[in-house]
Scaffold this motif. Structure first.
Motif: not given
Length: 207
Positions: A87-93, A119-126, A134-142
């Protein structure tokens, strides 16, 4: 690059070993990380002193990476977990993209939280600033994942290395170099948008 940290280092056992000379050593064993709060294999970390970057799968125990504050952090634990559904999450700013396991720690204002809480709109350190997701995309990958613990437990700038590069060409030469024999001379023919008078190459020599 977004800021992230490895999993916390919780001790499950501490033992004191006494020596005959009266000295002693303390041995600690870290508890097994069940959730595998990890990085994906193409995550890269900056190496101290401007050496460059190293992939998560290339790090070894005792290696050093550079923290977001410029400190040298020792790799205290590094393990590649085998391929399975994760279970992965893609975090995009606007300026960074990061993929981590859903329970990986990510730096936010005032502390840290796990990736799946964002979630979208939360602040993270870049880098050295805060940016909104701008995007938070949960997905599953082998996939394999890499569990890394740093000492001290400070944030690191975390980047993804692209798997593929886009093919390009350099600027075109203003002439066409045509060999007239295996050892020359070479005939230099300007392209249509350059001079119109053909030349013999100054490097050319007779057969």
């Amino acid at each position: 690059a977004a800021l992230a940290t490895g999993p916390p280092m919780n001790l499950s056992e501490i033992r004191y070993v006494n020596h005959a000379d009266g000295d002693y050593v303390i041995i600690g064993r870290y508890e097994q990380e069940n959730d595998n709060r990890c990085y994906v294999p193409n995550t890269i970390f900056e190496i101290p002193n401007g050496v460059g970057f190293k992939k998560a799968t290339s790090l070894q125990l005792g290696d050093h990476v550079q923290s977001s504050g410029g400190k040298s952090l020792r790799v205290a634990f590094c393990h590649v977990h085998p391929r399975q559904n994760r279970n992965l999450v893609s975090l995009i700013t606007p300026q960074a993209e990061l993929v981590v396991t859903h329970d990986h720690r990510v730096v936010v204002p005032g502390g840290n939280t796990i990736a799946s809480n964002l979630t979208v709109g939360d602040l993270v350190c870049v880098g050295d600033r805060m940016q909104s997701l701008a995007k938070v995309l949960p997905f599953t990958l082998n996939t394999e994942v890499v569990e890394i613990r740093f000492d001290p437990d400070d944030p690191v700038q975390t980047r993804l290395a692209p798997r593929w590069g886009m093919l390009t060409l350099g600027a075109p030469q203003p002439w066409v170099d045509i060999p007239l024999g295996p050892e020359g001379p070479n005939y230099i023919e300007p392209r249509d948008d350059e001079a119109t008078q053909p030349l013999l190459s100054p490097r050319a020599r007779s057969v």
